[in-house]
Design a protein around this motif. Structure first.
Motif, mmCIF file in Angstrom:
data_model
loop_
_atom_site.group_PDB
_atom_site.id
_atom_site.type_symbol
_atom_site.label_atom_id
_atom_site.label_comp_id
_atom_site.label_asym_id
_atom_site.label_seq_id
_atom_site.Cartn_x
_atom_site.Cartn_y
_atom_site.Cartn_z
ATOM 1 N N ALA A 182 0.851 -1.215 0.136
ATOM 2 C CA ALA A 182 0.029 -0.186 0.017
ATOM 3 C C ALA A 182 0.864 1.270 0.098
ATOM 4 O O ALA A 182 1.928 1.298 0.751
ATOM 5 C CB ALA A 182 -0.735 0.052 1.133
ATOM 6 N N THR A 183 0.539 2.086 -0.818
ATOM 7 C CA THR A 183 1.331 3.515 -0.911
ATOM 8 C C THR A 183 1.265 4.235 0.517
ATOM 9 O O THR A 183 -0.024 4.504 0.968
ATOM 10 C CB THR A 183 0.720 4.339 -1.804
ATOM 11 O OG1 THR A 183 0.786 3.703 -3.206
ATOM 12 C CG2 THR A 183 1.399 5.760 -2.031
ATOM 13 N N ARG A 184 2.300 4.683 0.937
ATOM 14 C CA ARG A 184 1.912 5.350 2.386
ATOM 15 C C ARG A 184 2.325 6.994 2.011
ATOM 16 O O ARG A 184 3.213 7.440 2.021
ATOM 17 C CB ARG A 184 3.396 5.132 3.141
ATOM 18 C CG ARG A 184 3.321 3.885 3.610
ATOM 19 C CD ARG A 184 4.540 3.620 4.603
ATOM 20 N NE ARG A 184 4.683 4.486 5.457
ATOM 21 C CZ ARG A 184 5.908 5.215 5.974
ATOM 22 N NH1 ARG A 184 6.923 4.867 5.501
ATOM 23 N NH2 ARG A 184 5.804 6.234 6.878
ATOM 24 N N TRP A 185 0.948 7.554 1.734
ATOM 25 C CA TRP A 185 0.765 8.646 1.095
ATOM 26 C C TRP A 185 1.216 9.802 2.445
ATOM 27 O O TRP A 185 1.109 9.388 3.511
ATOM 28 C CB TRP A 185 -0.576 9.013 0.882
ATOM 29 C CG TRP A 185 -1.248 8.391 -0.142
ATOM 30 C CD1 TRP A 185 -2.173 7.399 -0.196
ATOM 31 C CD2 TRP A 185 -0.891 8.459 -1.353
ATOM 32 N NE1 TRP A 185 -2.283 6.746 -1.463
ATOM 33 C CE2 TRP A 185 -1.311 7.347 -2.409
ATOM 34 C CE3 TRP A 185 0.142 9.380 -2.318
ATOM 35 C CZ2 TRP A 185 -1.462 7.531 -3.415
ATOM 36 C CZ3 TRP A 185 0.049 9.401 -3.763
ATOM 37 C CH2 TRP A 185 -0.575 8.512 -4.332
ATOM 38 N N LEU A 186 1.503 11.016 2.082
ATOM 39 C CA LEU A 186 2.204 11.964 3.097
ATOM 40 C C LEU A 186 1.026 12.562 3.592
ATOM 41 O O LEU A 186 -0.084 12.633 3.067
ATOM 42 C CB LEU A 186 2.822 13.008 2.251
ATOM 43 C CG LEU A 186 4.021 12.617 1.321
ATOM 44 C CD1 LEU A 186 4.661 13.819 0.968
ATOM 45 C CD2 LEU A 186 5.065 11.843 2.294
ATOM 46 N N THR A 187 1.103 12.528 4.918
ATOM 47 C CA THR A 187 0.290 13.168 5.971
ATOM 48 C C THR A 187 0.398 14.819 5.495
ATOM 49 O O THR A 187 1.031 15.235 4.817
ATOM 50 C CB THR A 187 0.651 13.083 7.467
ATOM 51 O OG1 THR A 187 1.714 13.776 7.569
ATOM 52 C CG2 THR A 187 0.656 11.801 7.765
ATOM 53 N N ASP A 188 -0.950 15.386 5.927
ATOM 54 C CA ASP A 188 -0.899 16.663 5.616
ATOM 55 C C ASP A 188 0.434 17.749 6.168
ATOM 56 O O ASP A 188 1.092 18.376 5.489
ATOM 57 C CB ASP A 188 -2.109 17.531 6.372
ATOM 58 C CG ASP A 188 -3.400 17.153 5.623
ATOM 59 O OD1 ASP A 188 -3.375 16.669 4.385
ATOM 60 O OD2 ASP A 188 -4.318 17.318 6.300
ATOM 61 N N ALA A 189 0.871 17.484 7.593
ATOM 62 C CA ALA A 189 1.966 17.892 7.936
ATOM 63 C C ALA A 189 3.410 17.539 7.215
ATOM 64 O O ALA A 189 4.172 18.371 6.770
ATOM 65 C CB ALA A 189 2.246 17.357 9.421
ATOM 66 N N GLU A 190 3.468 16.131 6.898
ATOM 67 C CA GLU A 190 4.602 15.928 5.806
ATOM 68 C C GLU A 190 4.489 16.636 4.412
ATOM 69 O O GLU A 190 5.635 16.984 4.177
ATOM 70 C CB GLU A 190 4.389 14.214 5.728
ATOM 71 C CG GLU A 190 4.937 13.326 6.887
ATOM 72 C CD GLU A 190 4.518 11.870 6.738
ATOM 73 O OE1 GLU A 190 5.286 11.158 7.533
ATOM 74 O OE2 GLU A 190 3.659 11.556 6.010
ATOM 75 N N GLN A 191 3.208 16.590 4.020
ATOM 76 C CA GLN A 191 3.098 17.201 2.669
ATOM 77 C C GLN A 191 3.645 18.579 2.793
ATOM 78 O O GLN A 191 4.228 19.205 1.948
ATOM 79 C CB GLN A 191 1.793 17.109 2.137
ATOM 80 C CG GLN A 191 1.351 17.798 0.842
ATOM 81 C CD GLN A 191 1.788 16.790 -0.333
ATOM 82 O OE1 GLN A 191 2.994 16.858 -0.929
ATOM 83 N NE2 GLN A 191 0.865 15.789 -0.710
#
Length: 158
Positions: free
Chosen positions: A6-15
């Motif tokens: 599964a792709t580990r999408w960036l969290t809002d804070a990481e983005q």
């Protein structure tokens, strides 16, 4: 067959952190390049001059200079040709390896470094260092050291 993960999408804070990093990197390099233009230099030119000025005898093997500046040998060769035409560097054959070449800083190149370096440092200070308190600089370095170490370890790997 590879199993899909599964792709580990960036969290809002990481983005937000990632995009801020990209913006700062691009904008800072653009500004530093702009501040070198009155001297007829690019960031790549300056990086080469710095590497050569800090090397023993103000010379480096072309292959080592390509590695140090993250340029392909072909791109570096074109860059050095332009810098030779400007009188900043020259190429010298390697006596121990007929195929090897050194890039050597000329007297004019060293004079250029002496003239440009204070302006470049002032630009780095004005657009980066002086905008951050000392504790932020320490935290920034501590945060980025593992990333830099990781990326140094992956250089040249597929």
């Amino acid at each position: 067959m590879e199993t899909e993960t599964a792709t580990r999408w960036l969290t809002d804070a990481e983005q937000c952190a990632w995009r801020t990093h990209l913006d700062v990197s691009r904008l800072l390099m653009h500004q530093l390049e702009k501040d070198l233009q009155p001297f007829g230099l690019t960031n790549n030119d300056y990086e080469i001059l710095v590497n050569l000025s800090e090397s023993p005898e103000h010379r480096m093997r072309m292959s080592d200079l390509a590695t140090a500046t993250l340029q392909s040998k072909s791109r570096l060769s074109h860059q050095i040709t332009r810098m030779e035409a400007a009188g900043l560097v020259r190429r010298v054959n390697c006596e121990s390896d007929r195929r090897g070449l050194f890039a050597v800083l000329t007297d004019e190149g060293m004079d250029t470094m002496r003239k440009v370096a204070p302006h470049h440092v002032a630009s780095v200070r004005r657009h980066f260092m002086d905008l951050l308190p000392p504790e932020a600089l320490a935290a920034l370095r501590e945060s980025l050291d593992p990333v830099a170490e990781h990326l140094r370890g992956t250089r040249g790997k597929a």
